[in-house]
Design a protein around this motif. Structure first.
Motif, PDB file in Angstrom:
ATOM      1  N   LYS A 145      -8.590   7.388 -10.402  1.00  0.00           N
ATOM      2  CA  LYS A 145      -7.410   6.836  -9.727  1.00  0.00           C
ATOM      3  C   LYS A 145      -7.527   5.245  -9.881  1.00  0.00           C
ATOM      4  O   LYS A 145      -8.450   4.706  -9.549  1.00  0.00           O
ATOM      5  CB  LYS A 145      -7.286   7.230  -8.343  1.00  0.00           C
ATOM      6  CG  LYS A 145      -5.876   6.829  -7.650  1.00  0.00           C
ATOM      7  CD  LYS A 145      -6.064   7.485  -6.270  1.00  0.00           C
ATOM      8  CE  LYS A 145      -4.678   7.271  -5.525  1.00  0.00           C
ATOM      9  NZ  LYS A 145      -4.752   7.779  -3.853  1.00  0.00           N
ATOM     10  N   ASP A 188       1.686   5.799  -7.972  1.00  0.00           N
ATOM     11  CA  ASP A 188       0.833   6.974  -8.259  1.00  0.00           C
ATOM     12  C   ASP A 188       1.618   7.994  -8.733  1.00  0.00           C
ATOM     13  O   ASP A 188       1.314   8.957  -9.698  1.00  0.00           O
ATOM     14  CB  ASP A 188      -0.036   7.258  -7.125  1.00  0.00           C
ATOM     15  CG  ASP A 188      -1.195   6.236  -7.141  1.00  0.00           C
ATOM     16  OD1 ASP A 188      -1.331   5.322  -7.783  1.00  0.00           O
ATOM     17  OD2 ASP A 188      -1.657   5.753  -5.923  1.00  0.00           O
ATOM     18  N   LYS A 204       0.896  -0.912  -0.043  1.00  0.00           N
ATOM     19  CA  LYS A 204       0.139  -0.088   0.086  1.00  0.00           C
ATOM     20  C   LYS A 204       0.959   1.311  -0.046  1.00  0.00           C
ATOM     21  O   LYS A 204       0.686   2.307  -0.598  1.00  0.00           O
ATOM     22  CB  LYS A 204      -0.819   0.112   1.332  1.00  0.00           C
ATOM     23  CG  LYS A 204      -2.083  -0.779   0.940  1.00  0.00           C
ATOM     24  CD  LYS A 204      -2.919  -0.870   2.245  1.00  0.00           C
ATOM     25  CE  LYS A 204      -4.263  -1.606   2.081  1.00  0.00           C
ATOM     26  NZ  LYS A 204      -5.297  -1.630   3.184  1.00  0.00           N
ATOM     27  N   ASP A 205       2.009   1.213   0.849  1.00  0.00           N
ATOM     28  CA  ASP A 205       2.825   2.233   0.581  1.00  0.00           C
ATOM     29  C   ASP A 205       3.495   2.683  -0.661  1.00  0.00           C
ATOM     30  O   ASP A 205       3.820   3.829  -1.059  1.00  0.00           O
ATOM     31  CB  ASP A 205       3.930   2.182   1.831  1.00  0.00           C
ATOM     32  CG  ASP A 205       3.338   2.202   3.129  1.00  0.00           C
ATOM     33  OD1 ASP A 205       2.218   2.857   3.290  1.00  0.00           O
ATOM     34  OD2 ASP A 205       4.079   1.678   4.283  1.00  0.00           O
ATOM     35  N   GLU A 253       1.663   4.594  -3.457  1.00  0.00           N
ATOM     36  CA  GLU A 253       1.645   5.966  -3.765  1.00  0.00           C
ATOM     37  C   GLU A 253       2.739   6.170  -4.498  1.00  0.00           C
ATOM     38  O   GLU A 253       2.709   7.287  -5.236  1.00  0.00           O
ATOM     39  CB  GLU A 253       1.864   6.444  -2.131  1.00  0.00           C
ATOM     40  CG  GLU A 253       0.859   6.099  -1.324  1.00  0.00           C
ATOM     41  CD  GLU A 253      -0.654   6.846  -1.724  1.00  0.00           C
ATOM     42  OE1 GLU A 253      -0.392   7.747  -2.340  1.00  0.00           O
ATOM     43  OE2 GLU A 253      -1.853   6.179  -1.503  1.00  0.00           O
TER      44      GLU A 253
END
Length: 222
Positions: A201, A121, A114-115, A118
């Motif tokens: 997103k 993204d 999950k980290d 980012e």
């Protein structure tokens, strides 16, 4: 003569004593026989009584043995049920533990992934913000930077794929509440209601589990 007289007296005495013995003997014999008969009857009754008592004792003992048998059978059945339940519980626990171990192997990196999303993204936004018409040989620095960003983004996607992370870009697909999160609903010409018209997103999945839902706009009925 005297000798003959003595002999005669002895014979008479013997006859008298013999008669007396014959008179008294039958009574003694009768009494003895009566006692023997009485003792025989008492002995038979006593034997029958003993046999009856023994039979009663055996019957009571048999009842106690049957009660003990039923009690032991109930205890055995109860212990067998407990054993089977414990065996089933242990098997269920083993299966749950095995499943937890497998899930831990698959999803143990979920927080770390999950980290990293980012970072992916940011790289996607960076490559998308560069004007394509500016990427020319006349701008070698911009071109090199753009190509480096594209390569980095491609490399991180390879790493994601290697660890079971799948990118979700559901443009034009049917809306799935388990994989998508609707930001808005709006009518769109030429598009079927319930389909995704815009992806704000992208989302990601980790081994069939949604890691992050895609943020989308959904077509609604006009």
């Amino acid at each position: 003569m005297a000798g003959r007289g003595v002999q005669r007296l002895l014979r008479q005495s013997y006859v008298v004593l013999g008669a007396s013995a014959l008179r008294t003997c039958p009574r003694w014999l009768c009494i003895t026989a009566t006692h023997q008969k009485s003792d025989g009857k008492n002995s038979d009754e006593h034997q029958r009584q003993n046999q009856s008592e023994q039979k009663d004792e055996l019957t009571a003992a048999d009842k106690r043995l049957m009660e003990e048998k039923y009690k032991l059978e109930d205890q055995l059945k109860e212990l067998n049920d407990k054993y089977l339940r414990a065996l089933a519980d242990s098997e269920n626990l083993r299966q749950r533990s095995q499943k937890l171990i497998e899930e831990a192997k698959l999803y143990g990196i979920q927080g770390f992934c999950k980290d990293l999303l980012e970072v992916a993204d940011v790289l996607e936004k960076a490559t998308g913000s560069v004007p394509k018409e500016e990427i020319k040989d006349e701008n070698p620095h911009l071109k090199s930077l753009y190509e480096g960003l594209v390569m980095t983004e491609g490399q991180i996607q390879k790493v994601f794929k290697k660890h079971g992370i799948l990118k979700l870009n559901p443009l034009g697909a049917k809306f799935d509440p388990y994989e998508h999160e609707a930001l808005f609903h709006a009518p769109a010409d030429g598009k079927e209601p319930g389909t995704i018209a815009l992806v704000s997103k992208v989302g990601y999945k980790l081994h069939e589990r949604t890691l992050r839902p895609a943020l989308v706009g959904v077509v609604k009925q006009a």
